[in-house]
Enzyme design. Sequence first.
Site, short mmCIF file in Angstrom:
data_model
loop_
_atom_site.label_atom_id
_atom_site.label_comp_id
_atom_site.label_asym_id
_atom_site.label_seq_id
_atom_site.Cartn_x
_atom_site.Cartn_y
_atom_site.Cartn_z
N SER A 56 1.43 -1.33 -0.13
CA SER A 56 -0.05 -0.04 0.26
C SER A 56 1.28 1.70 -0.01
CB SER A 56 -1.07 -0.30 1.24
OG SER A 56 -0.33 0.41 1.76
N ASP A 94 -1.07 -1.91 -3.54
CA ASP A 94 -2.91 -1.86 -3.62
C ASP A 94 -2.91 -0.06 -3.55
OD1 ASP A 94 -4.68 -2.93 -1.98
OD2 ASP A 94 -4.24 -2.59 -0.17
N ASP A 116 -7.36 3.31 -7.55
CA ASP A 116 -8.45 2.77 -7.00
C ASP A 116 -8.92 5.02 -7.52
OD1 ASP A 116 -10.70 2.89 -5.00
OD2 ASP A 116 -9.26 3.02 -3.24
N GLU A 146 -11.14 -0.46 -9.82
CA GLU A 146 -12.12 -0.24 -8.75
C GLU A 146 -13.73 0.72 -8.80
OE1 GLU A 146 -11.23 -0.24 -4.01
OE2 GLU A 146 -13.20 0.19 -3.77
N HIS A 234 -12.14 -6.68 -1.88
CA HIS A 234 -10.97 -6.21 -0.39
C HIS A 234 -11.76 -6.58 0.24
CE1 HIS A 234 -8.13 -3.29 -3.10
NE2 HIS A 234 -8.58 -3.86 -3.84
N GLY A 235 -11.28 -5.79 1.42
CA GLY A 235 -11.87 -6.34 2.80
C GLY A 235 -11.78 -7.34 3.45
N ASP A 279 -5.60 -8.66 4.47
CA ASP A 279 -4.23 -7.10 5.78
C ASP A 279 -4.31 -7.50 6.70
OD1 ASP A 279 -2.04 -6.27 6.63
OD2 ASP A 279 -3.42 -3.85 5.04
N SER A 280 -5.91 -7.56 7.37
CA SER A 280 -6.03 -7.17 8.94
C SER A 280 -5.56 -8.28 9.65
CB SER A 280 -6.91 -6.92 9.08
OG SER A 280 -7.86 -5.28 8.50
#
Length: 335
Positions: A56, A94, A116, A146, A234-235, A279-280
């Site tokens: 990122s 990213d 993005d 996106e 994503h997410g 990621d998280s």
Amino acid sequence: MVNYKDLGLVNTRDMFARAVKGGYAIPAFNFNTMEQMQAIIMAAVETKSPVIMQVSKGARNYANATILRYMAEGAVAYAKELGCEHPEIVLHLDHGDSFELCKNCIDMGFSSVMYDGSSLPYEENIAITKQVVEYAHKYDVTVEAELGVLAGVEDEVVATESHYTKPEEVIDFTTKSGCDSLAISIGTSHGAYKFTPDQCTRDPKTGLLVPPPLAFDVLEEIEKKLPGFPIVLHGSSSVPQEEVATINQFGGKLPDAIGIPEDQLRQASKSAVCKINIDSDSRLAMTAAIRQHLAEHPDHFDPRQYLKPARDNMKKMYVHKIVNVLGSDGKLAQA
Ligand code: G3H
Ligand code: 13P
Ligand code: ZN
């Protein structure tokens, strides 16, 4: 100008085509540190999975862009050293937020970039994505775009509400922009707090929060409009409740952290979704292991003592995602 092919990296084109056809998804893991990079490669080699290592803008600021690029080059050599003769490793930007950033990454050896423009007006998103695509394709670099807005934090962009991708826009958007894959919004969001407690119900048995389901109807509509086109989620961290509990047990404070249930991600992986961003969960696995280690060994102060269990815990999580959620194990083009 460094071409990614000289670094032993690959773009996403072929691996996405195989993933869409084969009904699985490629893992896209963010990395900022050497331990994350090592854990990603150990997991990919052990499971014989293609893998996307993504950087990122925040990671570039934290670790330095040049260092991360050399780490990706090192990752290819490391995979070979671990016994994988033909690794398939993508170095991906990213949430690139400008043409200049995407160009800079392409020029320094990235094999894939995301532009993005999801927070921009529709036509502006198309125009800049197209500009990135035209530059990227000269070097055979693939481009993710996106459409639709995820709630949560994407680098400096914070959205309080999500807006699902509008299926009626996807043909026009992909045709005009020329992007190679499309990130969509169907209810996932960034970070460890994907839903507020009032958006969820509570499981009466466990007392745990149960999030609302993803909008699979929107995904299906998009697939109908774009048959075989690579879709990205994503997410997609699941925010494992064991890791959250460990963090809270050893001095952390993550009340009501909640992610996307893994059975829904498994279902998405079987569709045209061919890239799933995580990621998280890596952050949680690392922090849980470090907190536990330091609480149990208050005399330790050598970083290797707590970073090794952190790395082991991340690797275990990456292997689990690849094998039990995304299904990309054993999917290298050449074993
Ligand atoms: O999409 C966001 C990723 O999790 C990267 O997070 O911007 O804090 O590095 P970051
Ligand atoms: P998570 O915060 O769910 O891990 O999402 C990561 C992501 O989408 C990176 O682009
Ligand atoms: Zn993201």
